[in-house]
Design an enzyme around this catalytic site. Structure first.
Site, PDB file in Angstrom:
ATOM      1  N   PRO A   2       0.588  -1.158  -0.037  1.00 14.70           N
ATOM      2  CA  PRO A   2       0.044  -0.129   0.131  1.00 14.70           C
ATOM      3  C   PRO A   2       0.867   1.357  -0.056  1.00 14.70           C
ATOM      4  CG  PRO A   2      -0.401  -1.284   1.789  1.00 14.70           C
ATOM      5  CD  PRO A   2       0.849  -1.786   1.186  1.00 14.70           C
ATOM      6  N   GLU A   3       0.889   1.783  -1.148  1.00  8.46           N
ATOM      7  CA  GLU A   3       1.145   3.302  -0.953  1.00  8.46           C
ATOM      8  C   GLU A   3      -0.064   3.905  -1.379  1.00  8.46           C
ATOM      9  OE1 GLU A   3       3.973   5.436  -2.205  1.00  8.46           O
ATOM     10  OE2 GLU A   3       5.700   4.087  -2.128  1.00  8.46           O
TER      11      GLU A   3
END
Length: 271
Positions: A2-3
DNA sequence: CCTCGGACCTGGTAGC
DNA sequence: TGCTACCAGGTCCGAG
């Protein structure tokens, strides 16, 4: 995974299945996440209708009349919508959110850096209290970066990854945006001009926006079987390319560690 | 206030 | 093949 773009992709993927539904049950198999999952969270959520799913920084916020469920995916977390029949839980499937529709929102997180927390109506959770602006909002621009960076001596890459300055700029996109803006990651934040910060903020917006658009092509993965959220098909210019040729000048990309994070840049194109 | 390093975890891979 | 060392998309916290 997750960015920010992937968190936003997750939000868009799960919202249609969750919004408007009632929570039948929150099943916590493993409560030892980054912070312990509150023991009373299942009780707080049971019977509540999820009014909307929003995002602040990399937090997903599930709003109900009784309060808000805060979810962070950490380094390795993912949320998937499962439809009936709900498959048996596998390794690292720590939490299931069972909905009245029969669908199930399943949280998987091998490294357990993620979190499930609760905040009461009207109160700002302490984790959200001191966050900087959203990078894609109008309140984030070069002027802000320039103003907040005066007097700061640390590297500009650390500066733009500081959530109190601006949220959602993770390691991959910090590297990419600095490359596109032609700024060396290790340059002192306080010694960069307004014009260059305007360029940098533009590229941060651009690279995040385009990654979100590409993340959108993998929405089906959140409903389907194996559920591995696709990695962005995005063309990366520098991240993961140390030792390879710069796409602009052909020079060898150099790697350096800044704040214990892999940093890749071109000594010729970035100054 | 700013900056830095350590901490929290597991899994994949490179190297011996 | 097997073991070890190191690395990974985040970010909080305490020390200086």
């Amino acid at each position: 995974m997750p960015e920010l773009p992937e968190v936003e992709t997750t939000r868009r993927g799960v919202a249609p299945y969750v919004e408007g539904e009632q929570v039948d049950e929150l099943l916590v198999r493993e409560s030892r996440l980054r912070w312990p999952v509150p023991a009373d969270l299942p009780q707080l959520l049971r019977g509540q209708r999820v009014l909307s799913v929003s995002r602040r920084a990399k937090y997903l916020l599930f709003h109900t009349a009784a309060g808000t469920l805060l979810v962070h995916l950490g380094m390795s977390g993912s949320l998937r919508v499962l439809r009936q029949p709900i498959p048996a839980a596998g390794p690292h499937d720590h939490i299931d959110l069972r909905l009245s529709s029969g669908d199930c929102l399943r949280f998987n997180d091998p490294r357990r850096f993620g979190c499930f927390l609760w905040s009461e109506p009207g109160e700002t959770h302490p984790l959200l209290a001191h966050l900087g602006p959203e990078p894609l909002s109008d309140s984030f621009d070069g002027l802000l970066l320039h103003r907040l960076s005066r007097g700061r001596r640390g590297p500009v890459k650390n500066f733009i990854m500081d959530g109190r300055i601006v949220v959602g700029v993770g390691n991959i996109y910090a590297n990419e945006a600095l490359y596109l803006a032609g700024i060396r990651p290790d340059r002192s934040a306080g010694r960069i001009s307004l014009a260059r910060y305007e360029r940098l903020s533009d590229y941060i917006k651009q690279v995040l926006t385009s990654a979100i658009e590409q993340g959108g092509t993998t929405l089906r993965d959140f409903v389907g079987g194996d559920g591995k959220p696709g990695y962005f098909a995005q063309q990366l210019h520098v991240y993961g390319r140390a030792g390879l040729a710069c796409k602009t000048c052909g020079g060898v990309l150099r790697e350096q560690r800044l704040a214990q994070r892999s940093t890749v840049y071109c000594v010729t194109c970035q100054r």
